[in-house]
Design an enzyme around this catalytic site. Sequence first.
Site, PDB file in Angstrom:
ATOM      1  N   HIS A   1       3.245  -7.366  -4.094  1.00  0.00           N
ATOM      2  CA  HIS A   1       1.824  -7.268  -4.404  1.00  0.00           C
ATOM      3  C   HIS A   1       1.352  -5.834  -4.239  1.00  0.00           C
ATOM      4  O   HIS A   1       1.964  -5.029  -3.529  1.00  0.00           O
ATOM      5  CB  HIS A   1       0.990  -8.191  -3.503  1.00  0.00           C
ATOM      6  CG  HIS A   1       0.968  -7.778  -2.062  1.00  0.00           C
ATOM      7  ND1 HIS A   1       1.882  -8.234  -1.152  1.00  0.00           N
ATOM      8  CD2 HIS A   1       0.147  -6.940  -1.373  1.00  0.00           C
ATOM      9  CE1 HIS A   1       1.633  -7.700   0.031  1.00  0.00           C
ATOM     10  NE2 HIS A   1       0.584  -6.902  -0.078  1.00  0.00           N
TER      11      HIS A   1
ATOM     12  N   TYR B   1     -11.629   0.446   0.048  1.00  0.00           N
ATOM     13  CA  TYR B   1     -11.670   0.659   1.503  1.00  0.00           C
ATOM     14  C   TYR B   1     -10.335   1.171   2.008  1.00  0.00           C
ATOM     15  O   TYR B   1     -10.231   1.640   3.141  1.00  0.00           O
ATOM     16  CB  TYR B   1     -12.068  -0.639   2.212  1.00  0.00           C
ATOM     17  CG  TYR B   1     -10.920  -1.483   2.730  1.00  0.00           C
ATOM     18  CD1 TYR B   1     -10.690  -1.615   4.098  1.00  0.00           C
ATOM     19  CD2 TYR B   1     -10.071  -2.159   1.859  1.00  0.00           C
ATOM     20  CE1 TYR B   1      -9.651  -2.391   4.580  1.00  0.00           C
ATOM     21  CE2 TYR B   1      -9.045  -2.937   2.339  1.00  0.00           C
ATOM     22  CZ  TYR B   1      -8.825  -3.053   3.698  1.00  0.00           C
ATOM     23  OH  TYR B   1      -7.790  -3.821   4.175  1.00  0.00           O
ATOM     24  N   ARG B   2      -9.308   1.119   1.165  1.00  0.00           N
ATOM     25  CA  ARG B   2      -7.942   1.443   1.574  1.00  0.00           C
ATOM     26  C   ARG B   2      -7.114   1.528   0.306  1.00  0.00           C
ATOM     27  O   ARG B   2      -7.185   0.629  -0.532  1.00  0.00           O
ATOM     28  CB  ARG B   2      -7.452   0.310   2.465  1.00  0.00           C
ATOM     29  CG  ARG B   2      -6.067   0.390   3.015  1.00  0.00           C
ATOM     30  CD  ARG B   2      -5.857  -0.861   3.865  1.00  0.00           C
ATOM     31  NE  ARG B   2      -4.572  -0.910   4.511  1.00  0.00           N
ATOM     32  CZ  ARG B   2      -4.155  -1.958   5.227  1.00  0.00           C
ATOM     33  NH1 ARG B   2      -4.934  -3.009   5.367  1.00  0.00           N
ATOM     34  NH2 ARG B   2      -2.978  -1.951   5.807  1.00  0.00           N
TER      35      ARG B   2
ATOM     36  N   ASP C   1      -3.484 -11.181   9.438  1.00  0.00           N
ATOM     37  CA  ASP C   1      -2.767 -12.305   8.842  1.00  0.00           C
ATOM     38  C   ASP C   1      -1.280 -12.294   9.162  1.00  0.00           C
ATOM     39  O   ASP C   1      -0.651 -13.352   9.213  1.00  0.00           O
ATOM     40  CB  ASP C   1      -2.949 -12.292   7.316  1.00  0.00           C
ATOM     41  CG  ASP C   1      -4.366 -12.650   6.909  1.00  0.00           C
ATOM     42  OD1 ASP C   1      -4.866 -13.690   7.370  1.00  0.00           O
ATOM     43  OD2 ASP C   1      -4.978 -11.884   6.133  1.00  0.00           O
TER      44      ASP C   1
ATOM     45  N   TYR D   1       0.827  -1.209   0.000  1.00  0.00           N
ATOM     46  CA  TYR D   1       0.000   0.000   0.000  1.00  0.00           C
ATOM     47  C   TYR D   1       0.867   1.269   0.000  1.00  0.00           C
ATOM     48  O   TYR D   1       0.367   2.355   0.202  1.00  0.00           O
ATOM     49  CB  TYR D   1      -0.932   0.019   1.213  1.00  0.00           C
ATOM     50  CG  TYR D   1      -2.071  -0.966   1.112  1.00  0.00           C
ATOM     51  CD1 TYR D   1      -3.223  -0.673   0.382  1.00  0.00           C
ATOM     52  CD2 TYR D   1      -1.991  -2.211   1.726  1.00  0.00           C
ATOM     53  CE1 TYR D   1      -4.259  -1.584   0.271  1.00  0.00           C
ATOM     54  CE2 TYR D   1      -3.026  -3.129   1.624  1.00  0.00           C
ATOM     55  CZ  TYR D   1      -4.161  -2.808   0.904  1.00  0.00           C
ATOM     56  OH  TYR D   1      -5.188  -3.712   0.794  1.00  0.00           O
TER      57      TYR D   1
END
Length: 524
Positions: free
Chosen positions: A386, A468-469, A150, A91
């Site tokens: 990712h 959402y983010r 996680d 992110y």
Amino acid sequence: MTDTTVVDPALTLSESLIAQLTELLGPDGIEVDRPKVDEFKDPYWVPDDDTYAASAVVQPTSTEQVQEIMRLANEFLVPVWPHSQGRNNGYGGPSPRVRGSIQIGFRRMNKVLEINEELAYAVVEPGVRWFDLHAALEEQAPGLTHSVPDIGWGSLIGNSMDSGITYMPYGADYMLPCGMEVVLPSGELLRTGHGAIPGGKSWHVYKRNLGPTLEPLFIQSNLGIVTKMGVWLKRKPEAYAPLILSIGEDADLALAIDTIRELRLAGHLEGVPSLYPTLRAAVMLTDDPVVTARRQLTPEEYREIGIRTGVGAWAARAAVWGDRDIAELKIAKIKAAWEKIPSGRFVLNRIYSPEEYGEITLAHEKIQAGIPTLKAVELTPDHVGHVGFSPVVPMSGEQVRFVVDELRTRILAHGLNFSGGILITGERSCVIVCGMQFDHTDGDSVRNAMSLAKLLVKELGELGYGEYRAHLDFMDLASDQYSFNDHAYRRFVESIKDAVDPNGILSPGRHGIWPHNRRNERSA
């Protein structure tokens, strides 16, 4: 020999500011050397690209030091960008939206300040990791547990401030945090909720306020820095039953979603059940290192992996917690409902008592028991990165089926494999997390994934589904999708931003909210 090093003014702080920060924090509390600063970057970003490079990293040890950092930032008009552990990989990591900002890290503010065993809550600083709170509970209050994500290396506060998802009952609808201490952009200190009462007794046990409730304003925002937070805990249940709910055929996805919704609404399923497609399910539910980023798999290969690992086309991680007799009744209800799905398969290997938690070995079972793990990282090859695109979708099988098909079509067209998960954050909504994997050592591979993510933000936004983010590189684009009434939401938040941060120094541009003096920097 002549020194040919090129000094970038945007990444260079004044000697006076460096001296004052060093005096405040000590020499171990500030880094300005480029290699050290660059350690606090998203490892999955484009190699050798310094678009989001910071000028320095500071590591305070107290709220008072954070307050003084903010006062200095205002004096020198240098933007700051807080992060906790700096692990928000995929992110943007800890990198700032505005190049040359000072990163404020919190690895040295890592105390569990309180554990209230009677009322089942803890109070933590922003550097406390999930591993740290788990260890503190095992030592001081072994009858308590807490919802975890996680990956256990991140910060409780950092995760909560970015709407990070955890999976036990308090993970649903983000119930974990309660009661915050916040340093405002001016350096002033604020306490939310009943913490606003001097000596308030209900600070970490009651979520509302007299008047406007402020805590949500500090989540995914740039209106303050949370330096202390209450965290709700749970008592370890008499029975903990980790479940796997799989479907062998992709055609049954809509029915599976509707079944989970009804089980949630009936109270039989709690927490945040997570439904993964084949590739991700193989990693998350069987610890099988099936992760690919260098080529696209064929449908036949997907099916072979699903059959070999037993996860099928989709598999959900879920659990039941409670007294043994009640848990067994819920398990029977869940099993009966799931086996009505044509390709549905229900798996329950064991029911654990608290005394047996030490015997849990699989990562997915540990996570739902509140035991942090790094298995998802350990199973990922070093070259694999990712980027996330994660729209919120109503818990309707028809809508989830539609969005999954829209996502899968675009992801496959970009040469990537379809992965991620459907995280059921409540009875009525889910977040479809597309963890698009790529080779982060290859700049073209990274740029292809980023281009795809931006395409998904725009095209799914046009269909009525928002993130959402958002990743640092497309926060503005994600924000653009929330455009009702000429961006009334964004204009309202920016009005608050300008009032509390007139110099625009705290996290400018975070999730698309820019101060008045930098609005021209918003991405087109």
